[in-house]
Design a protein around this motif. Sequence first.
Motif, mmCIF file in Angstrom:
data_model
loop_
_atom_site.group_PDB
_atom_site.id
_atom_site.type_symbol
_atom_site.label_atom_id
_atom_site.label_comp_id
_atom_site.label_asym_id
_atom_site.label_seq_id
_atom_site.Cartn_x
_atom_site.Cartn_y
_atom_site.Cartn_z
ATOM 1 N N SER A 154 0.850 -1.194 0.000
ATOM 2 C CA SER A 154 0.000 0.000 0.000
ATOM 3 C C SER A 154 0.880 1.238 0.000
ATOM 4 O O SER A 154 2.095 1.149 0.194
ATOM 5 N N PRO A 178 1.438 3.773 2.230
ATOM 6 C CA PRO A 178 2.352 4.014 3.361
ATOM 7 C C PRO A 178 3.413 2.929 3.523
ATOM 8 O O PRO A 178 4.522 3.210 3.976
ATOM 9 N N ILE A 179 3.110 1.708 3.125
ATOM 10 C CA ILE A 179 4.135 0.652 3.198
ATOM 11 C C ILE A 179 5.216 0.933 2.146
ATOM 12 O O ILE A 179 6.408 0.828 2.424
ATOM 13 N N ARG A 180 4.809 1.328 0.947
ATOM 14 C CA ARG A 180 5.808 1.635 -0.096
ATOM 15 C C ARG A 180 6.677 2.831 0.302
ATOM 16 O O ARG A 180 7.802 2.960 -0.141
#
Lengths: 264, 159
Positions: free
Chosen positions: A98, A100-102
């Motif tokens: 997602s 924020p994970i990226r």
Amino acid sequence: MYRDDIKWHEIKTIKQAWELLQQEGNVIYSGGLGINRTKSEKIRGFININSLSLKYLNFEDNKVIAGAGVSIAELIESPVNKGNVYSYICNLFSKAASTPIRNRMTIGGSIVDFPIWSDIVPALIAVNAEVTLFNGKEITVNIEEYIQKYQKELHILLNISFENNRDNFVGYSNRLTQVRFDYPALIVNITGIKQDISLNNIKVVVSGTKSKVEVFNNMENKIKDNFKLDLDFIKDVRFSADYKNKIANVYIEDGLKIMNGRVK
Amino acid sequence: MKEIFNINGKNKKIELRPDSTLLEALRDNGFTEVKNGCEEGQCGACLVLVDDVSVNSCQILAMSVKDQTIVTSKGLGDQHKPSIIQEAYVDAGAVQCGFCTPGFVISTYSLLKKNPNPTEEEIKSALDGNLCRCTGYIKIIDAVKLAAKRMNGGEDNEK
Ligand code: FES
Ligand code: FES
């Protein structure tokens, strides 16, 4: 669970990080997403490499060079004029996890960790990326060689590089998931060179198999009518191994048709 | 152990363990606007800004960001002085139980900073790391559009 007496090592040089890494129980900490999944009791210390200058994106002689500390989002969002190979990579990377994970996921961690659901490694294999690492000395190897050999040994990943643009490059990708934000059960990436009516240098990369990833080079010599690959997938709660094999072959057939320009 | 962190513009000495996640460190020291929804990186309730970039605080060990600036949704504004984004969420009716809202506010901030005029597709894509069990998302998308309009000086800014 982590042990209570876990230590943080703040370092200034690659050499310092390398010395610490050779001591039992020390691990490299950058984005931390992979380590967080394990929470291993065996870890005695984190070597925080965020202070090293590994957050660079350089563009030299048709090459994209990304320091290991560059996030997947930074690589995608770089405002430079992207060539066809770089655009292909960005498209595939943007499917990972997602937003924020990226933002936190580093290119280095994604390669060192290489989980079976990785969107990053199969994409880099498809474009023949190279990896530069430090294991006492600095070496640069093709990413396939890295996965087979160096990934399992002690090392510090320094950067990855791949071509920005390749004449007549064409690429295809598809991934099997249940919903958009889901770990892919398999990914099929295909790259090639399209000249006039012929498609050459076809490379097929299939991930999610028992060996994590399978690579098939120069497929133009092998693809004939009713061509099928027999791929050995693991079954998971979502899809059987047999189903994945069928889907992977459908993706390959579709991909080749699209790349050949037979389907718009 | 005690360490100094820069949170919402102030240096604050906080108590934490070497293996505390940023989420634990924040919540244990009073920043309870950062929510714990899954601890798996899936729901986005725990989102904060680290050096102005949105990240899942449940997935990061606090010590790894000790020298960086941390902003929670309250750092963007609170009930006495809400930000344009927070007001837009209220005005659009995008808050039901409110558990997911701090995370959505952070994602909205990140999106509008990079892209002040997002399309609906771009809004959906920017919110791909946030889950809401109440609203059905329609009102949340309306809230982002409203915030964008107000930030760009649109007529709704006159409220
Ligand atoms: S609590 Fe961090 S993503 Fe859900
Ligand atoms: S308003 Fe309740 S989870 Fe979103």
